[in-house]
Design an enzyme around this catalytic site. Structure first.
Site, PDB file in Angstrom:
ATOM      1  N   ASP A 179     -12.102 -91.394  29.951  1.00 51.57           N
ATOM      2  CA  ASP A 179     -13.519 -91.488  30.822  1.00 51.57           C
ATOM      3  C   ASP A 179     -14.454 -92.765  30.260  1.00 51.57           C
ATOM      4  O   ASP A 179     -15.053 -93.222  31.247  1.00 51.57           O
ATOM      5  CB  ASP A 179     -14.421 -90.293  30.242  1.00 51.57           C
ATOM      6  CG  ASP A 179     -15.399 -89.822  31.496  1.00 51.57           C
ATOM      7  OD1 ASP A 179     -15.590 -90.884  32.372  1.00 51.57           O
ATOM      8  OD2 ASP A 179     -15.681 -88.642  31.451  1.00 51.57           O
TER       9      ASP A 179
ATOM     10  N   HIS B 207     -22.194 -85.653  31.214  1.00 54.17           N
ATOM     11  CA  HIS B 207     -22.277 -87.021  30.869  1.00 54.17           C
ATOM     12  C   HIS B 207     -24.161 -87.019  30.566  1.00 54.17           C
ATOM     13  O   HIS B 207     -24.690 -86.173  30.875  1.00 54.17           O
ATOM     14  CB  HIS B 207     -22.180 -87.637  32.351  1.00 54.17           C
ATOM     15  CG  HIS B 207     -20.842 -88.041  32.336  1.00 54.17           C
ATOM     16  ND1 HIS B 207     -19.947 -89.165  32.052  1.00 54.17           N
ATOM     17  CD2 HIS B 207     -19.784 -87.507  32.980  1.00 54.17           C
ATOM     18  CE1 HIS B 207     -18.853 -89.408  32.362  1.00 54.17           C
ATOM     19  NE2 HIS B 207     -18.545 -88.096  32.915  1.00 54.17           N
TER      20      HIS B 207
ATOM     21  N   CYS C 105     -18.545 -93.127  35.037  1.00 52.37           N
ATOM     22  CA  CYS C 105     -17.397 -92.936  36.329  1.00 52.37           C
ATOM     23  C   CYS C 105     -17.388 -93.997  37.318  1.00 52.37           C
ATOM     24  O   CYS C 105     -18.649 -94.277  37.820  1.00 52.37           O
ATOM     25  CB  CYS C 105     -17.539 -91.620  36.955  1.00 52.37           C
ATOM     26  SG  CYS C 105     -16.392 -91.207  38.333  1.00 52.37           S
TER      27      CYS C 105
ATOM     28  N   ASN D 147     -20.207 -89.705  28.330  1.00 55.93           N
ATOM     29  CA  ASN D 147     -20.317 -88.110  28.004  1.00 55.93           C
ATOM     30  C   ASN D 147     -21.278 -88.250  26.798  1.00 55.93           C
ATOM     31  O   ASN D 147     -21.360 -89.044  25.948  1.00 55.93           O
ATOM     32  CB  ASN D 147     -18.993 -87.891  27.704  1.00 55.93           C
ATOM     33  CG  ASN D 147     -18.305 -86.842  28.595  1.00 55.93           C
ATOM     34  OD1 ASN D 147     -18.372 -85.828  28.385  1.00 55.93           O
ATOM     35  ND2 ASN D 147     -17.884 -87.372  29.627  1.00 55.93           N
TER      36      ASN D 147
HETATM   37  P1  HMG Z   1      -4.584 -93.678  47.856  1.00 57.78           P
HETATM   38  O1  HMG Z   1      -4.610 -95.313  48.058  1.00 57.78           O
HETATM   39  O2  HMG Z   1      -5.022 -92.783  48.968  1.00 57.78           O
HETATM   40  O3  HMG Z   1      -3.074 -93.565  47.325  1.00 57.78           O
HETATM   41  O4  HMG Z   1      -5.233 -93.390  46.529  1.00 57.78           O
HETATM   42  P2  HMG Z   1      -1.729 -93.434  48.429  1.00 57.78           P
HETATM   43  O5  HMG Z   1      -1.121 -91.892  47.988  1.00 57.78           O
HETATM   44  O6  HMG Z   1      -2.008 -93.677  49.588  1.00 57.78           O
HETATM   45  O7  HMG Z   1      -0.772 -94.548  47.781  1.00 57.78           O
HETATM   46  C1  HMG Z   1      -1.206 -95.902  47.737  1.00 57.78           C
HETATM   47  C2  HMG Z   1      -0.332 -96.938  46.647  1.00 57.78           C
HETATM   48  O8  HMG Z   1      -1.040 -96.349  45.504  1.00 57.78           O
HETATM   49  C3  HMG Z   1       0.921 -96.633  46.911  1.00 57.78           C
HETATM   50  O9  HMG Z   1       1.786 -98.040  46.574  1.00 57.78           O
HETATM   51  C4  HMG Z   1       1.332 -95.793  45.666  1.00 57.78           C
HETATM   52  O10 HMG Z   1       2.690 -95.781  45.302  1.00 57.78           O
HETATM   53  C5  HMG Z   1       0.350 -95.994  44.779  1.00 57.78           C
HETATM   54  P3  HMG Z   1       2.143 -99.044  47.478  1.00 57.78           P
HETATM   55  O11 HMG Z   1       3.136 -98.329  48.249  1.00 57.78           O
HETATM   56  O12 HMG Z   1       0.708 -99.419  48.088  1.00 57.78           O
HETATM   57  O13 HMG Z   1       2.423-100.278  46.642  1.00 57.78           O
HETATM   58  N1  HMG Z   1      -0.124 -94.878  43.852  1.00 57.78           N
HETATM   59  C6  HMG Z   1      -0.020 -94.592  42.539  1.00 57.78           C
HETATM   60  N2  HMG Z   1       0.053 -95.822  41.666  1.00 57.78           N
HETATM   61  C7  HMG Z   1       0.367 -95.502  40.411  1.00 57.78           C
HETATM   62  N3  HMG Z   1       0.085 -94.229  40.015  1.00 57.78           N
HETATM   63  C8  HMG Z   1      -0.327 -93.303  40.723  1.00 57.78           C
HETATM   64  C9  HMG Z   1      -0.314 -93.566  42.272  1.00 57.78           C
HETATM   65  N4  HMG Z   1      -0.805 -92.832  43.268  1.00 57.78           N
HETATM   66  C10 HMG Z   1      -0.501 -93.782  44.316  1.00 57.78           C
HETATM   67  N5  HMG Z   1      -0.865 -92.040  40.469  1.00 57.78           N
HETATM   68  C11 HMG Z   1      -5.204 -92.081  44.503  1.00 57.78           C
HETATM   69  C12 HMG Z   1      -5.166 -92.139  45.843  1.00 57.78           C
HETATM   70  C13 HMG Z   1      -5.460 -90.722  43.871  1.00 57.78           C
HETATM   71  C14 HMG Z   1      -3.970 -92.748  43.913  1.00 57.78           C
HETATM   72  C15 HMG Z   1      -6.446 -92.901  44.047  1.00 57.78           C
HETATM   73  O14 HMG Z   1      -7.574 -92.695  44.752  1.00 57.78           O
HETATM   74  C16 HMG Z   1      -6.837 -93.021  42.295  1.00 57.78           C
HETATM   75  O15 HMG Z   1      -5.860 -93.546  41.701  1.00 57.78           O
HETATM   76  N6  HMG Z   1      -8.064 -92.553  42.396  1.00 57.78           N
HETATM   77  C17 HMG Z   1      -8.401 -92.240  41.019  1.00 57.78           C
HETATM   78  C18 HMG Z   1      -9.591 -92.483  40.536  1.00 57.78           C
HETATM   79  C19 HMG Z   1     -10.172 -92.391  38.981  1.00 57.78           C
HETATM   80  O16 HMG Z   1      -9.436 -92.274  38.229  1.00 57.78           O
HETATM   81  N7  HMG Z   1     -11.577 -92.050  39.014  1.00 57.78           N
HETATM   82  C20 HMG Z   1     -12.007 -91.776  37.710  1.00 57.78           C
HETATM   83  C21 HMG Z   1     -11.638 -90.240  37.105  1.00 57.78           C
HETATM   84  S1  HMG Z   1     -12.406 -88.956  37.787  1.00 57.78           S
HETATM   85  C22 HMG Z   1     -13.794 -88.895  36.735  1.00 57.78           C
HETATM   86  O17 HMG Z   1     -14.160 -89.877  36.007  1.00 57.78           O
HETATM   87  C23 HMG Z   1     -14.670 -87.543  36.540  1.00 57.78           C
HETATM   88  C24 HMG Z   1     -14.206 -86.807  35.317  1.00 57.78           C
HETATM   89  O18 HMG Z   1     -14.400 -87.425  34.114  1.00 57.78           O
HETATM   90  C25 HMG Z   1     -15.061 -85.421  35.381  1.00 57.78           C
HETATM   91  C26 HMG Z   1     -16.560 -85.546  35.488  1.00 57.78           C
HETATM   92  O19 HMG Z   1     -17.089 -86.484  34.824  1.00 57.78           O
HETATM   93  O20 HMG Z   1     -17.040 -84.574  36.132  1.00 57.78           O
HETATM   94  C27 HMG Z   1     -12.651 -86.335  35.303  1.00 57.78           C
HETATM   95 MG    MG Z   2     -16.250 -87.735  33.079  1.00 59.63          MG
END
Ligand code: HMG
Ligand code: MG
Length: 308
Positions: A20, A214, A245, A254
């Protein structure tokens, strides 16, 4: 309290700085520096550490070295549970390929934040979890879950706590061993926290519930105190308060692990964490990131309020 790591402490802390914290850095931190921070965290006695995310490297380039870091970190030292965020089947495949023993799935209560964060509706995200949690469990991997924006959404404002708890229950029924309720943008107050935690405790056992707060507006410790009074014993934190985030504008890190440990140990609760070493880990984080970080106790130093 979740995971395999020993639970002899009164409070179980789940350290999120490497994930995070670093996901929100402007620059990309070298993998070797992440490993240095991991080693410093392990030396403190922390037992549950989130290492990285197996998300799209296009969305979060800061964590694109997930496999590389996992190879340096695994097998985990004895008694340590290492975990990583997994958003979909591709992420699960990557986590399984490195032999991780635990993963965390994540979604937001509010549709707009969820769409910005994972490019899907909340309903579709739950369907994806229905596709990935059972095979993860079948492979012997523990699954934790986050519900984000429970205290408020940066795009939609106030959030329906009842909807958040319904989602948490569904995640628990799916087999997630613990649901971490997130104040993603740090807007909560203790009264609201009491309301949310009471609603959660009405439908879930206390060990299923963790808080992920956070500290954007300085209320995280006050909210933790409110939850402690209701029996919650699982909290997420990030050493030196690093983080935010990338899809929640203005979000700060956090609650700082050393500030939380300082408060809890001062109150006579055992965390199993060595505060002096935590201060050193906070200093390692500052050296790696090259700037002062918001945590307070790693700067001010520990002070024993109770005779030892
Ligand atoms: P998308 O663009 O809709 O994905 O993203 P897709 O399924 O259409 O795939 C597009 C391309 O991405 C493809 O590759 C996939 O293979 C690749 P291409 O054919 O174009 O070459 N792909 C991946 N590559 C590696 N690893 C993967 C993966 N999935 C697809 N897992 C997706 C959808 C979910 C992947 C994207 O939106 C994403 O990665 N989001 C994550 C964002 C993130 O990490 N945000 C921060 C964390 S959440 C947070 O901070 C809150 C938390 O701390 C709690 C709180 O504070 O409340 C947890
Ligand atoms: Mg968080």
């Amino acid at each position: 309290m979740g995971g395999d790591a020993q639970r002899s402490a009164d409070i179980s802390l789940y350290e999120v700085s490497l994930r995070d914290g670093l996901q929100n850095e402007k620059g990309v931190i070298a993998t070797a520096d992440k490993k240095r921070l991991l080693d410093a965290l392990v030396a403190t006695g922390l037992k549950r550490i989130e290492l990285t995310s197996f998300v799209s490297p296009k969305w979060v380039p800061q964590l694109a070295d997930a496999e590389e870091l996992a190879k340096l970190a695994l097998p985990a030292p004895p008694g340590i549970d290492l975990s990583a965020l997994v958003p979909n089947a591709k992420g699960l495949e990557r986590a399984l390929s490195v032999g991780l023993g635990e993963i965390a799935v994540f979604l937001s209560v509010s549709e707009t934040h969820n769409m910005k964060n994972v490019n899907k509706s909340v309903g579709r995200t739950m369907e994806v979890f229905g596709e990935i949690v059972p095979p993860a469990l079948a492979a012997g991997v523990r699954v934790r879950a986050y519900v984000s924006t429970v205290w408020g959404c940066p795009y939609e404002g106030a959030v329906d706590a009842g909807r958040a708890i319904d989602i948490a229950v569904r995640l628990s029924e799916l087999g997630c061993y613990q649901i971490s309720l997130g104040d993603t943008i740090g807007v909560g107050n203790p009264q609201q926290t009491r309301d949310i935690v009471k609603r959660a405790l009405a439908v879930l056992p206390v060990e299923r519930i963790a808080l992920h707060l956070h500290d954007t507006r300085g209320t995280a410790l006050a909210n933790i105190l409110a939850a402690l009074d209701l029996g919650v014993r699982d909290f997420d934190s990030a050493v030196a308060g690093v983080g935010g985030c990338p899809y929640a504008p203005g979000a700060a890190g956090n609650v700082a692990t050393e500030d939380l440990v300082y408060m809890l140990e001062g109150m006579g609760m055992k965390t199993g964490v060595d505060l002096d070493r935590l201060v050193e880990a906070g200093n390692v984080a500052e050296r790696i990131l090259g700037r002062p970080l918001p945590g307070k106790v790693h700067k001010a130093g520990p002070f024993r309020t109770r005779p030892s």
